[in-house]
Design a protein around this motif. Structure first.
Motif, mmCIF file in Angstrom:
data_model
loop_
_atom_site.group_PDB
_atom_site.id
_atom_site.type_symbol
_atom_site.label_atom_id
_atom_site.label_comp_id
_atom_site.label_asym_id
_atom_site.label_seq_id
_atom_site.Cartn_x
_atom_site.Cartn_y
_atom_site.Cartn_z
ATOM 1 N N ASP A 145 47.378 30.799 58.760
ATOM 2 C CA ASP A 145 47.902 32.096 58.325
ATOM 3 C C ASP A 145 47.678 32.326 56.844
ATOM 4 O O ASP A 145 47.766 33.445 56.370
ATOM 5 C CB ASP A 145 49.406 32.187 58.604
ATOM 6 C CG ASP A 145 49.696 32.264 60.097
ATOM 7 O OD1 ASP A 145 48.916 32.911 60.818
ATOM 8 O OD2 ASP A 145 50.703 31.687 60.531
ATOM 9 N N ASP A 146 47.416 31.256 56.101
ATOM 10 C CA ASP A 146 47.334 31.345 54.645
ATOM 11 C C ASP A 146 46.314 30.321 54.146
ATOM 12 O O ASP A 146 46.292 29.193 54.640
ATOM 13 C CB ASP A 146 48.724 31.024 54.071
ATOM 14 C CG ASP A 146 48.807 31.227 52.584
ATOM 15 O OD1 ASP A 146 48.039 30.577 51.835
ATOM 16 O OD2 ASP A 146 49.656 32.012 52.142
ATOM 17 N N PRO A 147 45.479 30.671 53.169
ATOM 18 C CA PRO A 147 44.508 29.705 52.631
ATOM 19 C C PRO A 147 45.160 28.449 52.061
ATOM 20 O O PRO A 147 44.543 27.395 52.016
ATOM 21 C CB PRO A 147 43.778 30.470 51.526
ATOM 22 C CG PRO A 147 44.048 31.901 51.773
ATOM 23 C CD PRO A 147 45.335 31.984 52.540
ATOM 24 N N ALA A 148 46.431 28.540 51.663
ATOM 25 C CA ALA A 148 47.128 27.382 51.101
ATOM 26 C C ALA A 148 47.285 26.260 52.121
ATOM 27 O O ALA A 148 47.488 25.104 51.748
ATOM 28 C CB ALA A 148 48.500 27.795 50.555
ATOM 29 N N THR A 149 47.179 26.570 53.405
ATOM 30 C CA THR A 149 47.354 25.544 54.442
ATOM 31 C C THR A 149 46.035 24.929 54.901
ATOM 32 O O THR A 149 46.033 24.101 55.805
ATOM 33 C CB THR A 149 48.103 26.123 55.659
ATOM 34 O OG1 THR A 149 47.305 27.142 56.254
ATOM 35 C CG2 THR A 149 49.465 26.683 55.266
ATOM 36 N N LEU A 150 44.932 25.335 54.270
ATOM 37 C CA LEU A 150 43.645 24.725 54.619
ATOM 38 C C LEU A 150 43.643 23.256 54.229
ATOM 39 O O LEU A 150 44.300 22.863 53.266
ATOM 40 C CB LEU A 150 42.503 25.461 53.910
ATOM 41 C CG LEU A 150 42.225 26.876 54.410
ATOM 42 C CD1 LEU A 150 41.271 27.596 53.466
ATOM 43 C CD2 LEU A 150 41.667 26.842 55.821
ATOM 44 N N ILE A 176 33.530 28.239 51.550
ATOM 45 C CA ILE A 176 34.411 29.337 51.930
ATOM 46 C C ILE A 176 33.613 30.625 52.026
ATOM 47 O O ILE A 176 32.938 31.026 51.087
ATOM 48 C CB ILE A 176 35.563 29.487 50.914
ATOM 49 C CG1 ILE A 176 36.384 28.201 50.907
ATOM 50 C CG2 ILE A 176 36.420 30.695 51.253
ATOM 51 C CD1 ILE A 176 37.482 28.163 49.891
ATOM 52 N N LEU A 177 33.692 31.244 53.187
ATOM 53 C CA LEU A 177 33.073 32.544 53.427
ATOM 54 C C LEU A 177 34.201 33.536 53.660
ATOM 55 O O LEU A 177 35.148 33.237 54.386
ATOM 56 C CB LEU A 177 32.165 32.492 54.657
ATOM 57 C CG LEU A 177 31.088 31.404 54.641
ATOM 58 C CD1 LEU A 177 30.347 31.375 55.968
ATOM 59 C CD2 LEU A 177 30.121 31.617 53.494
ATOM 60 N N ALA A 178 34.111 34.704 53.046
ATOM 61 C CA ALA A 178 35.174 35.695 53.203
ATOM 62 C C ALA A 178 34.573 37.080 53.319
ATOM 63 O O ALA A 178 33.614 37.402 52.632
ATOM 64 C CB ALA A 178 36.119 35.624 52.007
ATOM 65 N N ASN A 179 35.153 37.868 54.179
ATOM 66 C CA ASN A 179 34.750 39.251 54.321
ATOM 67 C C ASN A 179 35.901 40.118 53.820
ATOM 68 O O ASN A 179 36.797 40.460 54.568
ATOM 69 C CB ASN A 179 34.434 39.577 55.781
ATOM 70 C CG ASN A 179 33.993 41.008 55.944
ATOM 71 O OD1 ASN A 179 33.564 41.629 54.991
ATOM 72 N ND2 ASN A 179 34.119 41.530 57.148
ATOM 73 N N THR A 202 33.208 38.842 40.915
ATOM 74 C CA THR A 202 34.322 38.384 41.731
ATOM 75 C C THR A 202 34.984 39.521 42.484
ATOM 76 O O THR A 202 35.910 39.297 43.216
ATOM 77 C CB THR A 202 35.379 37.678 40.864
ATOM 78 O OG1 THR A 202 35.828 38.608 39.869
ATOM 79 C CG2 THR A 202 34.817 36.447 40.212
ATOM 80 N N THR A 203 34.527 40.747 42.290
ATOM 81 C CA THR A 203 35.137 41.865 42.981
ATOM 82 C C THR A 203 34.126 42.966 43.218
ATOM 83 O O THR A 203 33.194 43.124 42.453
ATOM 84 C CB THR A 203 36.352 42.406 42.203
ATOM 85 O OG1 THR A 203 36.906 43.480 42.941
ATOM 86 C CG2 THR A 203 35.976 42.894 40.828
ATOM 87 N N ALA A 204 34.312 43.693 44.280
ATOM 88 C CA ALA A 204 33.418 44.810 44.570
ATOM 89 C C ALA A 204 33.974 46.112 44.005
ATOM 90 O O ALA A 204 33.298 47.115 43.996
ATOM 91 C CB ALA A 204 33.240 44.951 46.077
ATOM 92 N N ARG A 205 35.229 46.100 43.545
ATOM 93 C CA ARG A 205 35.827 47.316 43.009
ATOM 94 C C ARG A 205 35.273 47.613 41.631
ATOM 95 O O ARG A 205 35.087 46.712 40.822
ATOM 96 C CB ARG A 205 37.338 47.147 42.904
ATOM 97 C CG ARG A 205 38.014 47.148 44.243
ATOM 98 C CD ARG A 205 39.469 46.905 44.078
ATOM 99 N NE ARG A 205 39.631 45.494 43.741
ATOM 100 C CZ ARG A 205 40.757 44.838 43.825
ATOM 101 N NH1 ARG A 205 41.833 45.443 44.177
ATOM 102 N NH2 ARG A 205 40.830 43.568 43.531
ATOM 103 N N PRO A 206 35.024 48.885 41.309
ATOM 104 C CA PRO A 206 34.546 49.227 39.970
ATOM 105 C C PRO A 206 35.626 48.951 38.941
ATOM 106 O O PRO A 206 36.808 49.057 39.229
ATOM 107 C CB PRO A 206 34.244 50.721 40.067
ATOM 108 C CG PRO A 206 35.008 51.200 41.244
ATOM 109 C CD PRO A 206 35.163 50.032 42.172
ATOM 110 N N ARG A 207 35.219 48.587 37.768
ATOM 111 C CA ARG A 207 36.144 48.293 36.682
ATOM 112 C C ARG A 207 35.858 49.247 35.535
ATOM 113 O O ARG A 207 34.714 49.569 35.279
ATOM 114 C CB ARG A 207 35.953 46.869 36.177
ATOM 115 C CG ARG A 207 36.328 45.826 37.177
ATOM 116 C CD ARG A 207 36.038 44.468 36.557
ATOM 117 N NE ARG A 207 36.633 43.448 37.345
ATOM 118 C CZ ARG A 207 37.861 42.987 37.144
ATOM 119 N NH1 ARG A 207 38.596 43.442 36.200
ATOM 120 N NH2 ARG A 207 38.339 42.051 37.924
#
Length: 143
Positions: A37-42, A49-52, A129-134
């Protein structure tokens, strides 16, 4: 696939939706060692690590250093809005103007404050590290 790599490979998925877990189980079967449920429990150890859009969607609080104070960054009507923080986490008092610090909502320690955009021009980032414009005043990359 290299046999030794395949033997050592353990696929762990972070997914909170029961219906998506069921679809993943149907398609991936025994290839998945477990769901989380959470990356902390990996599991501890080396990882690929692959993330969408997952990491971009994690709840964080973002702070930016302006005029010697930390302001909390919000998004309103598609634009950044920097306001005084009601209750900010411990952020470094010595951070330079324009530095950005992030705090995970789950109470994890803050990410180190990044240098302001002007300081990163001399050594541009090799990754985004982000797709959002800054905005131009925001940091170009983070540590």
């Amino acid at each position: 696939m290299v046999p030794a790599f395949r033997a050592a490979l353990q696929v762990h998925l972070v997914e909170t939706s029961p219906s998506l877990r069921a679809a993943q189980q149907q398609r991936l079967g025994m290839a998945v060692a477990g769901w989380h449920d959470d990356p902390a429990t990996l599991p501890e150890g080396p990882a690929i690590i692959l993330a969408n859009e997952f990491f971009d969607a994690l709840p964080i609080r973002q702070f930016i250093r302006r005029d010697g104070a930390w302001l909390e960054r919000h998004v309103a009507a598609g634009r950044f809005l920097d306001l005084p923080a009601a209750a900010s986490p411990p952020l470094p008092a010595e951070a330079p103007e324009g530095a950005i610090g992030e705090w995970a909502e789950a109470g994890r320690p803050p990410r180190p404050a990044s240098p302001p955009a002007a300081a990163t021009r001399a050594a541009p980032c090799s990754r985004s590290t982000t797709a959002r414009p800054r905005p131009a005043s925001a940091t170009a990359c983070r540590a």
